[in-house]
Write an enzyme that holds these catalytic residues in place. Structure first.
Site, PDB file in Angstrom:
ATOM      1  N   HIS A 269     -17.928  81.333  -1.329  1.00  0.00           N
ATOM      2  CA  HIS A 269     -17.755  82.876  -1.253  1.00  0.00           C
ATOM      3  C   HIS A 269     -17.428  83.315   0.085  1.00  0.00           C
ATOM      4  O   HIS A 269     -16.212  83.704   0.210  1.00  0.00           O
ATOM      5  CB  HIS A 269     -18.900  83.573  -1.792  1.00  0.00           C
ATOM      6  CG  HIS A 269     -19.478  83.230  -3.177  1.00  0.00           C
ATOM      7  ND1 HIS A 269     -18.529  83.578  -4.213  1.00  0.00           N
ATOM      8  CD2 HIS A 269     -20.508  82.868  -3.860  1.00  0.00           C
ATOM      9  CE1 HIS A 269     -19.096  83.218  -5.163  1.00  0.00           C
ATOM     10  NE2 HIS A 269     -20.312  82.704  -5.038  1.00  0.00           N
ATOM     11  N   ASP A 318     -16.645  79.860 -11.065  1.00  0.00           N
ATOM     12  CA  ASP A 318     -18.063  80.406 -10.857  1.00  0.00           C
ATOM     13  C   ASP A 318     -18.768  80.865 -11.939  1.00  0.00           C
ATOM     14  O   ASP A 318     -19.293  80.132 -12.738  1.00  0.00           O
ATOM     15  CB  ASP A 318     -17.969  81.742  -9.914  1.00  0.00           C
ATOM     16  CG  ASP A 318     -19.347  81.956  -9.066  1.00  0.00           C
ATOM     17  OD1 ASP A 318     -20.290  81.365  -9.602  1.00  0.00           O
ATOM     18  OD2 ASP A 318     -19.429  82.788  -8.235  1.00  0.00           O
TER      19      ASP A 318
END
Length: 435
Positions: A269, A318
């Protein structure tokens, strides 16, 4: 085992461009033996098709496929990552081993349909309800085997429900128990892998779920074992505030201080990471994994990748709210364009964009996972994605524009077939890929 074969497509990706008249010889173990203008008779001709390395999904939580469509109404006002997390905990609380298996198979099959042949499964849902049995790790591996995808099981250490906060409720199913017992379990898992398609890696969930000392230990032991280590870093501003309050440092600052060598380490991220911390992390050998569709879905934000070389970027799906590596690629580039108010944000030194994006989706992910995939070169696994050059979305392509057209103008419907270790799945009409 895979049969020996020689594959020839109309065009083959070299890592910089598409080239005709290339033949790829695959050995009986499912690895690429030779590549080039070989004096060998093709056993599989792929007409009107381009051969690429299979896409590599460096960050997935397959069980979260069960959240698709959930948590998308907001009767009390706008939502956040933290309200979404409660929806995730509700899913976890009612999930059986059979339910997890079905969700994982669903997610992995959708990945194959999207041209993804390797998944880095950041896995922390370890235990059946009320137990500390690690039984669900095997469930994920079996689901990957059934679907036919290559998996790097990034087995996650998750010890606290927040900084200095015990695990509670559904979080107890994530429990890493202790470093000693965690590594003993990793050893048991590793001894039972199918080495043709199953690989092991390590994850530290985050600085909310593991202490800086524990992450430093996991990094050192992972390096000793030559395993990749992945960590969620600075996805949310509240996460950063909590870490600063507890430790006096931002999460990535702490990682840089505690890990003098970040080779083999992937920070997932980095949505709110500052350039100086990113530079320090990358200069020590680290990789950044971005998950644009999930980061948009959760309202995380757009990372500042201005100091990140594209060679050090990987992509992940994800939460699997949408599974499309090509869509992730577009959001990656377009997010940086929107943030910087410019075009060609991730171009190479020559100004090319398409080749950079395709390599992020293939070689970049493979490097983050430490797996021999993502390139069509001798010694790597024979993991391929076949692009239909007659697909309507590619109408008007030329060899000069093909990489850009694929990366910026198409979706999973262009994928005609994939191979994992030389084993082929092909599309029948408009249906899914099947053996």
């Amino acid at each position: 085992m895979s049969a020996r074969q020689v594959v020839e497509a109309s065009l083959t990706w070299t890592g910089t461009h598409f080239e005709p008249d290339i033949r790829v010889a695959v050995d009986e173990a499912g690895r690429i033996a030779r590549v080039g203008r070989l004096d060998l008779t093709p056993t599989r001709r792929l007409s009107d098709a381009a051969l690429l390395p299979g896409f590599v999904n460096a960050h997935s939580h397959a069980f979260q496929r069960g959240l698709r469509g959930r948590g998308e109404s907001f009767p009390s006002g706008t939502g956040t990552f933290w309200t979404w997390r409660e929806e995730m905990y509700e899913l976890v609380g009612g999930l059986s081993a059979a339910g997890l298996h079905d969700l994982c198979v669903q997610a992995f099959e959708e990945m194959l349909d999207a041209g993804i042949t390797t998944v880095g499964e950041f896995h922390y849902l370890h235990h059946t309800a009320g137990a500390t049995d690690w039984a669900l790790d095997r469930v994920v591996l079996e689901a990957a085997r059934e679907a036919g995808i290559r998996i790097v099981l990034l087995n996650a250490y998750y010890r606290t429900g927040g900084i200095d906060t015990p695990l509670a409720g559904p979080q107890q199913r994530f429990d890493g128990v202790s470093l000693e017992l965690f590594w003993a379990h990793v050893d048991r898992l590793a001894s039972g892998l199918d080495r043709r398609t199953q690989h092991i890696g390590i994850a530290a969930h985050s600085l909310r779920a593991a202490t800086p000392d524990e992450i430093a230990h996991l990094a050192a032991e992972s390096r000793r074992r030559r395993l990749a280590l992945h960590v969620h870093i600075e996805e949310q501003r509240r996460e950063i505030d909590d870490v600063v309050l507890a430790y006096g440092r931002r999460p990535l600052t702490l990682v840089n201080e505690r890990l003098p060598d970040t080779s083999g380490v992937t920070a997932v991220h980095c949505t709110h990471s500052v350039p100086a911390d990113l530079e320090a992390f990358l200069n020590r050998g680290g990789v950044v994994c971005v998950c644009p569709l999930t980061e948009a879905n959760l309202g995380d934000g757009i990372p500042d990748l201005g100091v990140v070389s594209p060679e050090r970027i990987a992509l992940g799906t994800d939460s699997n709210a949408r599974i499309s590596m090509l869509e992730e690629l577009r959001w990656l580039e377009y997010g940086q364009r929107a943030r910087g108010e410019t075009r060609g944000a991730l171009r190479d030194a020559a100004g090319a964009l398409g080749p950079v994006l395709l390599n992020i989706a293939t070689a970049g992910g493979a490097a983050a996972l430490g797996v021999a995939a993502g390139r069509i070169v001798p010694g790597t696994w024979a993991d391929f994605a076949v692009v239909d050059l007659e697909a309507p979305a590619l109408a008007g392509w030329t060899e000069a524009t093909l990489a850009d057209a694929i990366a910026l103008g198409t979706d999973s419907e262009i994928v005609r077939a994939v191979a994992v270790g030389g084993r082929w799945l092909t599309r029948r009409g408009d249906g899914p890929l099947v053996a």
